[in-house]
Design a protein around this motif. Structure first.
Motif, PDB file in Angstrom:
ATOM      1  N   LEU A  29       0.835  -1.201   0.000  1.00 36.70           N
ATOM      2  CA  LEU A  29       0.000   0.000   0.000  1.00 36.70           C
ATOM      3  C   LEU A  29       0.871   1.254   0.000  1.00 36.70           C
ATOM      4  N   GLY A  30       0.636   2.101  -0.998  1.00 36.00           N
ATOM      5  CA  GLY A  30       1.458   3.289  -1.201  1.00 36.00           C
ATOM      6  C   GLY A  30       1.120   4.423  -0.247  1.00 36.00           C
ATOM      7  N   SER A  31       1.814   5.538  -0.438  1.00 35.43           N
ATOM      8  CA  SER A  31       1.636   6.721   0.414  1.00 35.43           C
ATOM      9  C   SER A  31       0.169   7.129   0.481  1.00 35.43           C
ATOM     10  N   GLY A  32      -0.362   7.212   1.691  1.00 33.32           N
ATOM     11  CA  GLY A  32      -1.736   7.658   1.894  1.00 33.32           C
ATOM     12  C   GLY A  32      -2.782   6.612   1.545  1.00 33.32           C
ATOM     13  N   GLY A  61       2.887   8.509   6.397  1.00 34.81           N
ATOM     14  CA  GLY A  61       1.881   7.908   5.508  1.00 34.81           C
ATOM     15  C   GLY A  61       2.142   6.426   5.279  1.00 34.81           C
ATOM     16  N   HIS A  62       3.179   5.889   5.940  1.00 35.51           N
ATOM     17  CA  HIS A  62       3.503   4.460   5.826  1.00 35.51           C
ATOM     18  C   HIS A  62       3.581   3.900   7.251  1.00 35.51           C
ATOM     19  N   ALA A  63       2.491   3.238   7.665  1.00 36.97           N
ATOM     20  CA  ALA A  63       2.352   2.859   9.074  1.00 36.97           C
ATOM     21  C   ALA A  63       3.443   1.922   9.573  1.00 36.97           C
ATOM     22  N   PHE A  83       8.905   0.288   1.836  1.00 34.89           N
ATOM     23  CA  PHE A  83      10.242   0.860   1.993  1.00 34.89           C
ATOM     24  C   PHE A  83      10.689   1.454   0.670  1.00 34.89           C
ATOM     25  N   HIS A  84      11.423   2.539   0.757  1.00 33.15           N
ATOM     26  CA  HIS A  84      11.905   3.224  -0.442  1.00 33.15           C
ATOM     27  C   HIS A  84      13.430   3.276  -0.416  1.00 33.15           C
ATOM     28  N   TYR A  85      13.993   3.267  -1.599  1.00 36.08           N
ATOM     29  CA  TYR A  85      15.449   3.321  -1.760  1.00 36.08           C
ATOM     30  C   TYR A  85      16.021   4.583  -1.104  1.00 36.08           C
ATOM     31  N   TYR A  86      15.262   5.704  -1.229  1.00 34.69           N
ATOM     32  CA  TYR A  86      15.793   6.978  -0.718  1.00 34.69           C
ATOM     33  C   TYR A  86      15.864   7.015   0.814  1.00 34.69           C
ATOM     34  N   GLU A  87      15.212   6.040   1.478  1.00 37.69           N
ATOM     35  CA  GLU A  87      15.291   6.014   2.941  1.00 37.69           C
ATOM     36  C   GLU A  87      16.685   5.581   3.403  1.00 37.69           C
ATOM     37  N   THR A 112       0.650  -0.876  -5.098  1.00 34.07           N
ATOM     38  CA  THR A 112      -0.013   0.423  -5.295  1.00 34.07           C
ATOM     39  C   THR A 112       0.948   1.561  -4.953  1.00 34.07           C
ATOM     40  N   ASN A 113       0.662   2.725  -5.509  1.00 34.67           N
ATOM     41  CA  ASN A 113       1.519   3.875  -5.193  1.00 34.67           C
ATOM     42  C   ASN A 113       0.775   5.184  -5.421  1.00 34.67           C
ATOM     43  N   ALA A 114       1.333   6.224  -4.838  1.00 33.58           N
ATOM     44  CA  ALA A 114       0.933   7.602  -5.130  1.00 33.58           C
ATOM     45  C   ALA A 114       1.994   8.145  -6.090  1.00 33.58           C
ATOM     46  N   CYS A 115       1.568   8.904  -7.081  1.00 32.61           N
ATOM     47  CA  CYS A 115       2.549   9.315  -8.103  1.00 32.61           C
ATOM     48  C   CYS A 115       2.133  10.624  -8.776  1.00 32.61           C
ATOM     49  N   ASN A 192      13.988  13.870  -3.819  1.00 36.32           N
ATOM     50  CA  ASN A 192      13.411  15.132  -4.320  1.00 36.32           C
ATOM     51  C   ASN A 192      12.448  14.838  -5.468  1.00 36.32           C
ATOM     52  N   TYR A 193      11.438  15.680  -5.589  1.00 35.18           N
ATOM     53  CA  TYR A 193      10.567  15.611  -6.759  1.00 35.18           C
ATOM     54  C   TYR A 193      11.371  16.128  -7.954  1.00 35.18           C
ATOM     55  N   LEU A 194      10.948  15.752  -9.156  1.00 34.83           N
ATOM     56  CA  LEU A 194      11.747  16.091 -10.336  1.00 34.83           C
ATOM     57  C   LEU A 194      11.651  17.575 -10.718  1.00 34.83           C
ATOM     58  N   VAL A 210       5.074   9.187 -12.639  1.00 31.60           N
ATOM     59  CA  VAL A 210       6.420   9.094 -12.071  1.00 31.60           C
ATOM     60  C   VAL A 210       6.319   9.011 -10.542  1.00 31.60           C
ATOM     61  N   GLY A 211       7.154   8.138  -9.963  1.00 31.47           N
ATOM     62  CA  GLY A 211       7.148   7.971  -8.511  1.00 31.47           C
ATOM     63  C   GLY A 211       8.475   7.393  -8.044  1.00 31.47           C
ATOM     64  N   MET A 212       8.533   7.079  -6.752  1.00 32.60           N
ATOM     65  CA  MET A 212       9.815   6.668  -6.151  1.00 32.60           C
ATOM     66  C   MET A 212       9.749   5.259  -5.561  1.00 32.60           C
ATOM     67  N   SER A 213       8.920   4.415  -6.159  1.00 33.24           N
ATOM     68  CA  SER A 213       8.753   3.078  -5.565  1.00 33.24           C
ATOM     69  C   SER A 213       8.363   2.073  -6.645  1.00 33.24           C
ATOM     70  N   THR A 214       7.748   1.011  -6.215  1.00 32.90           N
ATOM     71  CA  THR A 214       7.031   0.024  -7.048  1.00 32.90           C
ATOM     72  C   THR A 214       7.926  -0.832  -7.954  1.00 32.90           C
ATOM     73  N   SER A 247       4.254  18.902  -2.428  1.00 33.47           N
ATOM     74  CA  SER A 247       4.759  18.485  -1.114  1.00 33.47           C
ATOM     75  C   SER A 247       4.204  17.104  -0.776  1.00 33.47           C
ATOM     76  N   HIS A 248       4.876  16.414   0.125  1.00 36.69           N
ATOM     77  CA  HIS A 248       4.407  15.079   0.523  1.00 36.69           C
ATOM     78  C   HIS A 248       3.050  15.170   1.233  1.00 36.69           C
ATOM     79  N   GLU A 249       2.819  16.286   1.949  1.00 33.85           N
ATOM     80  CA  GLU A 249       1.534  16.477   2.639  1.00 33.85           C
ATOM     81  C   GLU A 249       0.397  16.488   1.605  1.00 33.85           C
ATOM     82  N   GLN A 250       0.671  17.186   0.487  1.00 33.39           N
ATOM     83  CA  GLN A 250      -0.324  17.263  -0.594  1.00 33.39           C
ATOM     84  C   GLN A 250      -0.544  15.873  -1.204  1.00 33.39           C
ATOM     85  N   VAL A 251       0.540  15.148  -1.391  1.00 30.78           N
ATOM     86  CA  VAL A 251       0.458  13.795  -1.956  1.00 30.78           C
ATOM     87  C   VAL A 251      -0.447  12.924  -1.079  1.00 30.78           C
ATOM     88  N   ILE A 252      -0.216  12.983   0.223  1.00 30.47           N
ATOM     89  CA  ILE A 252      -1.007  12.157   1.150  1.00 30.47           C
ATOM     90  C   ILE A 252      -2.467  12.617   1.175  1.00 30.47           C
TER      91      ILE A 252
HETATM   92  C1  R1P Z   1       6.490  11.272  -2.265  1.00 29.93           C
HETATM   93  O1  R1P Z   1       5.459  12.076  -1.850  1.00 29.93           O
HETATM   94  C2  R1P Z   1       6.326   9.834  -1.840  1.00 29.93           C
HETATM   95  O2  R1P Z   1       5.031   9.359  -2.281  1.00 29.93           O
HETATM   96  C3  R1P Z   1       5.186   8.247  -3.132  1.00 29.93           C
HETATM   97  C4  R1P Z   1       6.574   8.459  -3.720  1.00 29.93           C
HETATM   98  O3  R1P Z   1       7.119   7.276  -4.275  1.00 29.93           O
HETATM   99  C5  R1P Z   1       7.355   8.966  -2.540  1.00 29.93           C
HETATM  100  O4  R1P Z   1       7.755   7.931  -1.676  1.00 29.93           O
HETATM  101  O5  R1P Z   1       5.136   7.112  -2.268  1.00 29.93           O
HETATM  102  P1  R1P Z   1       4.714   5.626  -2.690  1.00 29.93           P
HETATM  103  O6  R1P Z   1       5.353   5.367  -4.011  1.00 29.93           O
HETATM  104  O7  R1P Z   1       5.216   4.755  -1.606  1.00 29.93           O
HETATM  105  O8  R1P Z   1       3.209   5.596  -2.795  1.00 29.93           O
END
Ligand code: R1P
Length: 276
Positions: A29-32, A61-63, A83-87, A112-115, A192-194, A210-214, A247-252
């Motif tokens: 389960l992705g962000s939010g 956003g990741h319990a 878990f994300h690589y950037y962590e 799933t992801n937020a992107c 960072n966002y692109l 585009v996103g940072m996971s999956t 921002s990540h807050e907006q993403v969530i």
């Molecule tokens: C950025 O706001 C975060 O949200 C997305 C991006 O990949 C980044 O980690 O998270 P998930 O891909 O985990 O949903």
């Protein structure tokens, strides 16, 4: 360093010591989007911190817990937080849970992801089924000695996302009147966002989102022979000409807003999917 196979077995043994359930469907389960796990019935919740060799979640956003139980009558294991690589974890570490899922019997992974959306149709709140991916993280979880017990040295990625399941998503979307987009997800390392110039580049490369996971998780799942279905929730416009700060807050917040549709879609899919 302990052998990867031994670590997988230790994690598996720990999880199976907490429940008699043997789920064949995995959810990441992705962000939010983690609230989906609240819908699971008869659940057993295991904190990542308790599971041997599991990393711990550091992103809002990741319990950070594994939830096992029944959803739409199907036995599932859900990662409420990924878990994300950037962590700062290695590619092998962020994909370790997929190895463990395989070991406990998972044959289908719903990831799933937020992107960010790179075309005008992909407005915030849009849902997209992933048809293919581009790995632009600069890394790969399969680098290193290959363990043939886990999968082949050179796994095929020609149809990483199961065609029949993509069709099922469209059918379920139509049934529940949820608009479903389809496209290519491109993964970067983040955090960072692109920039605008980078967004322009990835659009030219063929990305719809585009996103940072999956992608690392999908590569490992396919290596392990697990069927994959990918769902993206578009949380921000990433069209270079229209780029506003994100921002990540907006993403969530946007991911949370899609909750009713996202939950109906996933439940509808699980309802119709065959257990392995
Ligand atoms: C950025 O706001 C975060 O949200 C997305 C991006 O990949 C980044 O980690 O998270 P998930 O891909 O985990 O949903």
């Amino acid at each position: 360093m302990k052998d990867l196979l031994a670590k997988i077995q230790e994690s598996k043994a720990f999880i199976l010591s907490k429940t008699a359930l043997k789920p064949s469907i995995g959810l990441i389960l992705g962000s939010g989007l983690g609230t989906l796990a609240d819908e699971i019935e008869d659940k057993v919740i295991i904190d990542y911190k308790e599971i041997p060799h599991f990393p711990t979640s550091t992103v809002e956003g990741h319990a950070g817990q594994l939830v096992l139980g029944r959803l739409e009558g199907k036995y599932v294991v859900a990662m409420q937080g990924r878990f994300h690589y950037y962590e700062g974890y290695s590619m092998q570490e962020i994909t370790f849970p997929v190895r463990v899922m395989k070991a406990i019997g998972v044959e289908l992974l719903l990831v799933t992801n937020a992107c960010g959306g790179l075309n005008a149709k992909l407005h915030p709140g849009a849902l997209m089924v992933i048809e293919d991916h581009i790995n632009l993280t600069g890394a790969n979880p399969l680098i290193g000695p290959n363990m043939s017990e886990l999968g082949p040295r050179f796994p095929d990625m020609s149809s990483a996302y199961d065609r029949e399941l993509i069709e099922l998503v469209h059918r379920v979307g139509a049934k529940h009147q949820i608009e479903i987009h389809q496209g290519v997800y491109l993964a970067i390392s983040g955090p960072n966002y692109l920039s605008k110039a980078e967004l322009n580049m990835v659009r030219i490369l063929g990305a719809d989102t585009v996103g940072m996971s999956t992608v690392p998780e999908v590569i490992v799942a396919r290596h392990a022979g697990i069927k994959v279905l990918g769902l993206s929730c578009v949380t921000d416009m990433a069209i270079p000409e229209e780029l506003e700060s994100v921002s990540h807050e907006q993403v969530i917040a946007i991911a949370n807003k899609t909750r009713p549709q996202f939950i109906s879609l996933v439940k509808g899919i699980l309802n119709e999917v065959l257990e392995g």
